[in-house]
Design a protein around this motif. Sequence first.
Motif, PDB file in Angstrom:
ATOM      1  N   SER A  79      25.129  79.539  -7.616  1.00 56.00           N
ATOM      2  CA  SER A  79      24.650  79.784  -8.978  1.00 56.00           C
ATOM      3  C   SER A  79      25.527  80.844  -9.625  1.00 56.00           C
ATOM      4  N   ASN A  80      26.026  80.556 -10.811  1.00 56.41           N
ATOM      5  CA  ASN A  80      27.015  81.445 -11.409  1.00 56.41           C
ATOM      6  C   ASN A  80      27.161  81.129 -12.880  1.00 56.41           C
ATOM      7  N   ARG A  81      27.355  82.164 -13.675  1.00 58.82           N
ATOM      8  CA  ARG A  81      27.466  81.961 -15.116  1.00 58.82           C
ATOM      9  C   ARG A  81      28.826  81.413 -15.536  1.00 58.82           C
ATOM     10  N   LEU A  82      29.863  81.743 -14.782  1.00 57.68           N
ATOM     11  CA  LEU A  82      31.220  81.501 -15.253  1.00 57.68           C
ATOM     12  C   LEU A  82      31.975  80.408 -14.508  1.00 57.68           C
ATOM     13  N   PHE A  83      31.620  80.192 -13.233  1.00 59.45           N
ATOM     14  CA  PHE A  83      32.471  79.355 -12.402  1.00 59.45           C
ATOM     15  C   PHE A  83      31.745  78.133 -11.862  1.00 59.45           C
ATOM     16  N   ARG A  84      32.486  77.051 -11.752  1.00 57.28           N
ATOM     17  CA  ARG A  84      31.994  75.791 -11.203  1.00 57.28           C
ATOM     18  C   ARG A  84      32.609  75.655  -9.809  1.00 57.28           C
ATOM     19  N   LEU A  85      31.831  75.970  -8.786  1.00 58.41           N
ATOM     20  CA  LEU A  85      32.388  76.191  -7.458  1.00 58.41           C
ATOM     21  C   LEU A  85      32.205  75.032  -6.490  1.00 58.41           C
ATOM     22  N   ALA A  86      31.257  74.149  -6.753  1.00 54.55           N
ATOM     23  CA  ALA A  86      30.975  73.066  -5.806  1.00 54.55           C
ATOM     24  C   ALA A  86      32.200  72.217  -5.481  1.00 54.55           C
ATOM     25  N   PRO A  87      33.036  71.816  -6.463  1.00 56.49           N
ATOM     26  CA  PRO A  87      34.208  71.000  -6.121  1.00 56.49           C
ATOM     27  C   PRO A  87      35.181  71.699  -5.179  1.00 56.49           C
ATOM     28  N   PHE A  88      35.256  73.022  -5.273  1.00 52.98           N
ATOM     29  CA  PHE A  88      36.197  73.762  -4.435  1.00 52.98           C
ATOM     30  C   PHE A  88      35.654  73.917  -3.014  1.00 52.98           C
ATOM     31  N   LEU A  89      34.347  74.063  -2.881  1.00 55.27           N
ATOM     32  CA  LEU A  89      33.755  74.050  -1.545  1.00 55.27           C
ATOM     33  C   LEU A  89      33.884  72.669  -0.915  1.00 55.27           C
ATOM     34  N   ALA A  90      33.741  71.627  -1.724  1.00 59.67           N
ATOM     35  CA  ALA A  90      33.900  70.267  -1.204  1.00 59.67           C
ATOM     36  C   ALA A  90      35.317  70.046  -0.693  1.00 59.67           C
ATOM     37  N   ALA A  91      36.311  70.605  -1.395  1.00 58.52           N
ATOM     38  CA  ALA A  91      37.698  70.466  -0.953  1.00 58.52           C
ATOM     39  C   ALA A  91      37.930  71.188   0.362  1.00 58.52           C
ATOM     40  N   VAL A  92      37.341  72.377   0.509  1.00 59.70           N
ATOM     41  CA  VAL A  92      37.469  73.125   1.763  1.00 59.70           C
ATOM     42  C   VAL A  92      36.755  72.381   2.896  1.00 59.70           C
ATOM     43  N   ALA A  93      35.563  71.851   2.615  1.00 53.66           N
ATOM     44  CA  ALA A  93      34.824  71.104   3.638  1.00 53.66           C
ATOM     45  C   ALA A  93      35.629  69.913   4.137  1.00 53.66           C
ATOM     46  N   GLN A  94      36.338  69.273   3.226  1.00 53.23           N
ATOM     47  CA  GLN A  94      37.142  68.106   3.604  1.00 53.23           C
ATOM     48  C   GLN A  94      38.218  68.485   4.615  1.00 53.23           C
ATOM     49  N   THR A  95      38.763  69.697   4.510  1.00 54.83           N
ATOM     50  CA  THR A  95      39.785  70.121   5.474  1.00 54.83           C
ATOM     51  C   THR A  95      39.193  70.326   6.858  1.00 54.83           C
ATOM     52  N   GLN A  96      37.879  70.466   6.943  1.00 55.49           N
ATOM     53  CA  GLN A  96      37.200  70.623   8.230  1.00 55.49           C
ATOM     54  C   GLN A  96      36.674  69.282   8.750  1.00 55.49           C
ATOM     55  N   GLY A  97      37.017  68.196   8.044  1.00 57.45           N
ATOM     56  CA  GLY A  97      36.530  66.884   8.426  1.00 57.45           C
ATOM     57  C   GLY A  97      35.069  66.662   8.100  1.00 57.45           C
ATOM     58  N   LEU A  98      34.557  67.406   7.110  1.00 57.45           N
ATOM     59  CA  LEU A  98      33.139  67.351   6.769  1.00 57.45           C
ATOM     60  C   LEU A  98      32.949  66.997   5.298  1.00 57.45           C
ATOM     61  N   SER A  99      31.696  66.798   4.926  1.00 58.49           N
ATOM     62  CA  SER A  99      31.346  66.440   3.553  1.00 58.49           C
ATOM     63  C   SER A  99      30.540  67.566   2.915  1.00 58.49           C
ATOM     64  N   ALA A 100      30.377  67.471   1.602  1.00 60.89           N
ATOM     65  CA  ALA A 100      29.562  68.426   0.859  1.00 60.89           C
ATOM     66  C   ALA A 100      28.596  67.669  -0.039  1.00 60.89           C
ATOM     67  N   ARG A 101      27.443  68.254  -0.258  1.00 58.22           N
ATOM     68  CA  ARG A 101      26.458  67.727  -1.207  1.00 58.22           C
ATOM     69  C   ARG A 101      25.962  68.881  -2.061  1.00 58.22           C
ATOM     70  N   VAL A 102      25.554  68.571  -3.288  1.00 56.52           N
ATOM     71  CA  VAL A 102      25.129  69.620  -4.214  1.00 56.52           C
ATOM     72  C   VAL A 102      23.809  69.238  -4.863  1.00 56.52           C
ATOM     73  N   ARG A 103      23.009  70.259  -5.181  1.00 57.48           N
ATOM     74  CA  ARG A 103      21.735  70.022  -5.856  1.00 57.48           C
ATOM     75  C   ARG A 103      21.406  71.226  -6.723  1.00 57.48           C
ATOM     76  N   THR A 104      20.892  70.962  -7.924  1.00 56.97           N
ATOM     77  CA  THR A 104      20.430  71.999  -8.839  1.00 56.97           C
ATOM     78  C   THR A 104      18.924  71.884  -9.001  1.00 56.97           C
ATOM     79  N   GLY A 105      18.250  73.012  -9.090  1.00 55.63           N
ATOM     80  CA  GLY A 105      16.802  72.960  -9.271  1.00 55.63           C
ATOM     81  C   GLY A 105      16.240  74.376  -9.340  1.00 55.63           C
ATOM     82  N   PRO A 106      14.919  74.567  -9.440  1.00 61.60           N
ATOM     83  CA  PRO A 106      13.923  73.508  -9.574  1.00 61.60           C
ATOM     84  C   PRO A 106      13.874  72.966 -10.993  1.00 61.60           C
TER      85      PRO A 106
END
Length: 240
Positions: free
Chosen positions: A159-186
Amino acid sequence: LRVRESDTARALMHGNTLHGMEVVTVPGVPVSYYDPTSPIAVVFQSPRARSVGVVGLGAGVLAAFAQDGSDYTFYELDPQVRPLAEAHFTFLRSSKATITHVLGDARLTLQRTPERRFDVLVMDAFQSDFVPTHLLTREAMAIELARVKSDGVLLFQVSNRLFRLAPFLAAVAQTQGLSARVRTGPKDGEGPLAEFHHQSIWVAVGSKETLDSWVPGWITPEIADQVWTDDRVDLFAALR
């Protein structure tokens, strides 16, 4: 750091950012980013969330989700946080978990934690618009994932006012052979304590099978075209 109080709620603030809230009339019930209708609650309602690590203590709200016989380890950088959490909020002292506190920078203290320790490891260390990029790089994620069981899940609150970080975590996860999922709520207006809701964004990292099990219904984010490393982090690319 300060504790802000009203007739209805008590909040731990760091600068102008909320780091946990408790409603006076229902003490011990998680609210704000951790409301029972929030994305993170889905993970903690699983009976498999027994051994839990949390980077960033705040008011200790996540301890309220603990099940009988579980153990929680909180990693906290600031020595002033724990005394405030224990003196002004009930989450830690009313928790069903056995709680351990580790003081210091989590990038370092996690390396002294046994591998495959946690069912769930939560990275919740943001302070206002400061982004703890040393916890979000390829090298950092390798350290974090090594402390998670093979069928466990790694979670980031982004959660952040300025930055959209999920795509960058997904890119890092991919280097570990893993996936990422994101959810906003409630969802706005959902639940009996809706007036105390705060929108939050969570990213889960794990194998596809693990994520299907732990966070069903979360969506796959787009993947950034750059991988953040200890040598290079481009926050300008993540600006909203």
